[in-house]
Structures are given as structure tokens and as C-alpha cells.
Design a protein around this motif. Structure first.
Motif, PDB file in Angstrom:
ATOM      1  N   ASN A   1       0.829  -1.214   0.000  1.00 13.20           N
ATOM      2  CA  ASN A   1       0.000   0.000   0.000  1.00 13.20           C
ATOM      3  C   ASN A   1       0.860   1.260   0.000  1.00 13.20           C
ATOM      4  O   ASN A   1       0.545   2.238  -0.670  1.00 13.20           O
ATOM      5  N   TYR A   2       1.936   1.240   0.767  1.00 14.88           N
ATOM      6  CA  TYR A   2       2.854   2.386   0.819  1.00 14.88           C
ATOM      7  C   TYR A   2       3.467   2.651  -0.561  1.00 14.88           C
ATOM      8  O   TYR A   2       3.470   3.778  -1.055  1.00 14.88           O
ATOM      9  N   LEU A   3       3.963   1.602  -1.207  1.00 14.71           N
ATOM     10  CA  LEU A   3       4.585   1.759  -2.519  1.00 14.71           C
ATOM     11  C   LEU A   3       3.568   2.209  -3.565  1.00 14.71           C
ATOM     12  O   LEU A   3       3.876   3.030  -4.439  1.00 14.71           O
ATOM     13  N   SER A   4       2.341   1.694  -3.470  1.00 11.01           N
ATOM     14  CA  SER A   4       1.279   2.122  -4.385  1.00 11.01           C
ATOM     15  C   SER A   4       0.978   3.603  -4.186  1.00 11.01           C
ATOM     16  O   SER A   4       0.800   4.347  -5.155  1.00 11.01           O
ATOM     17  N   ALA A   5       0.939   4.029  -2.913  1.00 10.65           N
ATOM     18  CA  ALA A   5       0.694   5.447  -2.618  1.00 10.65           C
ATOM     19  C   ALA A   5       1.789   6.317  -3.232  1.00 10.65           C
ATOM     20  O   ALA A   5       1.501   7.348  -3.853  1.00 10.65           O
ATOM     21  N   LEU A   6       3.038   5.900  -3.089  1.00 13.58           N
ATOM     22  CA  LEU A   6       4.147   6.678  -3.650  1.00 13.58           C
ATOM     23  C   LEU A   6       4.029   6.801  -5.168  1.00 13.58           C
ATOM     24  O   LEU A   6       4.289   7.869  -5.739  1.00 13.58           O
ATOM     25  N   GLU A   7       3.618   5.708  -5.810  1.00 18.86           N
ATOM     26  CA  GLU A   7       3.460   5.758  -7.257  1.00 18.86           C
ATOM     27  C   GLU A   7       2.380   6.773  -7.641  1.00 18.86           C
ATOM     28  O   GLU A   7       2.559   7.562  -8.570  1.00 18.86           O
ATOM     29  N   TYR A   8       1.261   6.770  -6.909  1.00 23.59           N
ATOM     30  CA  TYR A   8       0.191   7.726  -7.204  1.00 23.59           C
ATOM     31  C   TYR A   8       0.624   9.160  -6.903  1.00 23.59           C
ATOM     32  O   TYR A   8       0.302  10.079  -7.666  1.00 23.59           O
ATOM     33  N   PHE A   9       1.342   9.356  -5.797  1.00 22.11           N
ATOM     34  CA  PHE A   9       1.811  10.710  -5.484  1.00 22.11           C
ATOM     35  C   PHE A   9       2.720  11.229  -6.593  1.00 22.11           C
ATOM     36  O   PHE A   9       2.622  12.380  -7.006  1.00 22.11           O
ATOM     37  N   ASP A  10       3.610  10.368  -7.095  1.00 17.81           N
ATOM     38  CA  ASP A  10       4.521  10.776  -8.180  1.00 17.81           C
ATOM     39  C   ASP A  10       3.764  11.140  -9.453  1.00 17.81           C
ATOM     40  O   ASP A  10       4.202  12.006 -10.205  1.00 17.81           O
ATOM     41  N   SER A  11       2.640  10.470  -9.683  1.00 15.25           N
ATOM     42  CA  SER A  11       1.866  10.760 -10.896  1.00 15.25           C
ATOM     43  C   SER A  11       0.916  11.938 -10.697  1.00 15.25           C
ATOM     44  O   SER A  11       0.220  12.331 -11.626  1.00 15.25           O
ATOM     45  N   GLY A  12       0.869  12.491  -9.479  1.00 16.82           N
ATOM     46  CA  GLY A  12       0.025  13.649  -9.205  1.00 16.82           C
ATOM     47  C   GLY A  12      -1.363  13.304  -8.696  1.00 16.82           C
ATOM     48  O   GLY A  12      -2.167  14.192  -8.447  1.00 16.82           O
ATOM     49  N   ASN A  13      -1.666  12.028  -8.522  1.00 16.69           N
ATOM     50  CA  ASN A  13      -2.981  11.619  -8.036  1.00 16.69           C
ATOM     51  C   ASN A  13      -2.930  11.478  -6.510  1.00 16.69           C
ATOM     52  O   ASN A  13      -2.805  10.375  -5.969  1.00 16.69           O
ATOM     53  N   ILE A  14      -3.030  12.608  -5.828  1.00 18.42           N
ATOM     54  CA  ILE A  14      -2.893  12.659  -4.372  1.00 18.42           C
ATOM     55  C   ILE A  14      -4.000  11.861  -3.682  1.00 18.42           C
ATOM     56  O   ILE A  14      -3.747  11.129  -2.719  1.00 18.42           O
ATOM     57  N   ASN A  15      -5.224  11.987  -4.171  1.00 17.07           N
ATOM     58  CA  ASN A  15      -6.347  11.302  -3.518  1.00 17.07           C
ATOM     59  C   ASN A  15      -6.188   9.789  -3.535  1.00 17.07           C
ATOM     60  O   ASN A  15      -6.417   9.123  -2.524  1.00 17.07           O
ATOM     61  N   ALA A  16      -5.789   9.240  -4.674  1.00 20.45           N
ATOM     62  CA  ALA A  16      -5.588   7.790  -4.750  1.00 20.45           C
ATOM     63  C   ALA A  16      -4.438   7.369  -3.829  1.00 20.45           C
ATOM     64  O   ALA A  16      -4.525   6.345  -3.154  1.00 20.45           O
ATOM     65  N   GLY A  17      -3.379   8.177  -3.797  1.00 17.62           N
ATOM     66  CA  GLY A  17      -2.255   7.876  -2.911  1.00 17.62           C
ATOM     67  C   GLY A  17      -2.678   7.852  -1.456  1.00 17.62           C
ATOM     68  O   GLY A  17      -2.310   6.956  -0.698  1.00 17.62           O
ATOM     69  N   ARG A  18      -3.488   8.838  -1.058  1.00 19.10           N
ATOM     70  CA  ARG A  18      -3.959   8.873   0.333  1.00 19.10           C
ATOM     71  C   ARG A  18      -4.859   7.686   0.639  1.00 19.10           C
ATOM     72  O   ARG A  18      -4.837   7.161   1.748  1.00 19.10           O
ATOM     73  N   ASP A  19      -5.641   7.267  -0.333  1.00 11.15           N
ATOM     74  CA  ASP A  19      -6.497   6.091  -0.115  1.00 11.15           C
ATOM     75  C   ASP A  19      -5.660   4.860   0.222  1.00 11.15           C
ATOM     76  O   ASP A  19      -6.030   4.064   1.084  1.00 11.15           O
ATOM     77  N   TYR A  20      -4.528   4.707  -0.456  1.00 15.78           N
ATOM     78  CA  TYR A  20      -3.650   3.576  -0.141  1.00 15.78           C
ATOM     79  C   TYR A  20      -3.026   3.741   1.251  1.00 15.78           C
ATOM     80  O   TYR A  20      -2.899   2.770   1.996  1.00 15.78           O
ATOM     81  N   LEU A  21      -2.628   4.956   1.602  1.00 15.40           N
ATOM     82  CA  LEU A  21      -2.048   5.182   2.935  1.00 15.40           C
ATOM     83  C   LEU A  21      -3.055   4.874   4.038  1.00 15.40           C
ATOM     84  O   LEU A  21      -2.690   4.399   5.106  1.00 15.40           O
ATOM     85  N   LYS A  22      -4.331   5.153   3.789  1.00 12.95           N
ATOM     86  CA  LYS A  22      -5.378   4.893   4.791  1.00 12.95           C
ATOM     87  C   LYS A  22      -5.442   3.426   5.176  1.00 12.95           C
ATOM     88  O   LYS A  22      -5.830   3.097   6.293  1.00 12.95           O
ATOM     89  N   GLU A  23      -5.081   2.551   4.248  1.00 13.14           N
ATOM     90  CA  GLU A  23      -5.182   1.106   4.481  1.00 13.14           C
ATOM     91  C   GLU A  23      -4.090   0.576   5.414  1.00 13.14           C
ATOM     92  O   GLU A  23      -4.185  -0.545   5.896  1.00 13.14           O
ATOM     93  N   ILE A  24      -3.081   1.376   5.677  1.00 12.17           N
ATOM     94  CA  ILE A  24      -1.964   0.934   6.529  1.00 12.17           C
ATOM     95  C   ILE A  24      -2.294   1.273   7.974  1.00 12.17           C
ATOM     96  O   ILE A  24      -2.584   2.428   8.287  1.00 12.17           O
ATOM     97  N   PRO A  25      -2.244   0.282   8.877  1.00 17.18           N
ATOM     98  CA  PRO A  25      -2.526   0.573  10.291  1.00 17.18           C
ATOM     99  C   PRO A  25      -1.571   1.630  10.841  1.00 17.18           C
ATOM    100  O   PRO A  25      -0.387   1.637  10.503  1.00 17.18           O
ATOM    101  N   ASN A  26      -2.093   2.518  11.672  1.00 13.00           N
ATOM    102  CA  ASN A  26      -1.259   3.585  12.236  1.00 13.00           C
ATOM    103  C   ASN A  26      -0.166   3.051  13.153  1.00 13.00           C
ATOM    104  O   ASN A  26       0.837   3.726  13.382  1.00 13.00           O
TER     105      ASN A  26
END
Length: 202
Positions: free
Chosen positions: A91-116
């Protein structure tokens, strides 16, 4: 007397054979246990080597910012569905890929799935990224940002909304306080007074 001695000889021979069989059985059992122990050690060492190699491959792709390659390595593992560490790093790596492509919302959605409270590979990097995209209050309460900004949010909460960071900020400071206009483009504006949203224009 000869019969007695012959009989005694036969009994002693049979007894000795029985003891030898028991000793052989015990030796065989001990050897089998030792073989099982060494097989388990070899299996554990092999498993440890495989995991070490797996994380080396992931880390190499991560360092090269080849996030898709890195998360695909994890996804191909047969125990991916049962392994929380694999899923969290995926999920972290997927978020980074989305952040790099400019899709912040999708990246945050992946980060949400990771337990705090995640602990494992990249845990400090993951927490840094979560803090970057979610306010501290949101992380502590295990709540996530609203889809759209609403009146009454703080400036930090607006940044964690789907609107994110503005393209431009216009600030006016007077004796009565500080007023800001955040410009998002496409006719979207947010107005803040002393860091609190007072109006939204879409």
C-alpha cells in the motif's frame, strides 16, 4: 547339565539380540530427530535467505523509485494475503506511485489502508508519509479527512481534504486578524480567517 548350559546360551543370545535391536531402534530414533532438527534449521535458514533476498529486491526497486516493480514483487508472494507487512508495504509503494503521478487522492487512499501502529520494513517512512498527508489529529483519532473542505475546518484539515494544497495563497493582515484566500483554479476558492475556513467558493 549340557542342556542347561545350551539353554542358558540360547537365552543369553536372544536377550543380547533384543538389546541390540532396542539400541538400534533408539539410535535410529535419535538420528531421525537430529535429521528433523537439521532439516528444520535448513528450512528456517532457507526461508530467512529468501525473505532477505525478497526485501533486497524490493529495496533496490524502491531506491530507484520503481514503485510498481517493488510492489509487484510483494504481490507475487504466495502468502501475500496473510502477511500484513507485505500488504502494508504494498500500500505504501502504491501510494508513492500515485503521489509521483500527481494523483494525491488515490495515494492517500492507499495510505489509509496501513494501520497507524504498523511495525515492519519502511515503518518510519510510512509514518512520515502519513503525517505529510494527514494531520496529527486525524492520525491519533484514526479518522480520515473529509472528501471536500467544509466551513469550520482548520487550515491543516483543508490541506488533508481532497482539495489539498492550493495553487496560490493571497493573505491580508489587519489589526483585526489575518484573512487568507486560497486559490485552487477552476473557480474554486477557500477563505480563511485566523486559520479557520469561513467561506468556500466553487
Amino acid at each position: 547339565m549340557r542342556k542347561y548350559i545350551l539353554w542358558l546360551f540360547v537365552v543369553m543370545t536372544l536377550t543380547a539380540c533384543g538389546v541390540n535391536e532396542q539400541t538400534a531402534d533408539q539410535s535410529s530414533s535419535i538420528n531421525q530427530e537430529n535429521a528433523n532438527d537439521s532439516t528444520e534449521e535448513v528450512t528456517e535458514n532457507k526461508s530467512s535467505e529468501i525473505k532477505s533476498d525478497l526485501w533486497s529486491q524490493v529495496d533496490s526497486a524502491y531506491q530507484d523509485k520503481e514503485y510498481r516493480k517493488a510492489y509487484r514483487i510483494l504481490f507475487r508472494q504466495k502468502d501475500f494475503r496473510e502477511n500484513e507487512e507485505y500488504q502494508s508495504v504494498y500500500n505504501y509503494l502504491s501510494a508513492l506511485e500515485y503521489f509521483d503521478s500527481g494523483n494525491i487522492n488515490a495515494g492517500r487512499d492507499y495510505l489509509k489502508e496501513i494501520p497507524n501502529d504498523f511495525k515492519g520494513n519502511y515503518d518510519s517512512e510510512i509514518m512520515r508519509e502519513k503525517q505529510k498527508y494527514f494531520s496529527e489529529v486525524v492520525l491519533q483519532n484514526h479518522k480520515y479527512p473529509t472528501d471536500k473542505p467544509v466551513i469550520g475546518l482548520t487550515a491543516t484539515e483543508v490541506l488533508t481534504s481532497t482539495w489539498g494544497k492550493p495553487q496560490k495563497k493571497n493573505t491580508t493582515t489587519t489589526k483585526n486578524g489575518k484573512r487568507e484566500q486560497w486559490v485552487y483554479g477552476s473557480g474554486r476558492y477557500i477563505y480563511l480567517e485566523d486559520g479557520i475556513v469561513t467561506a468556500i467558493q466553487e
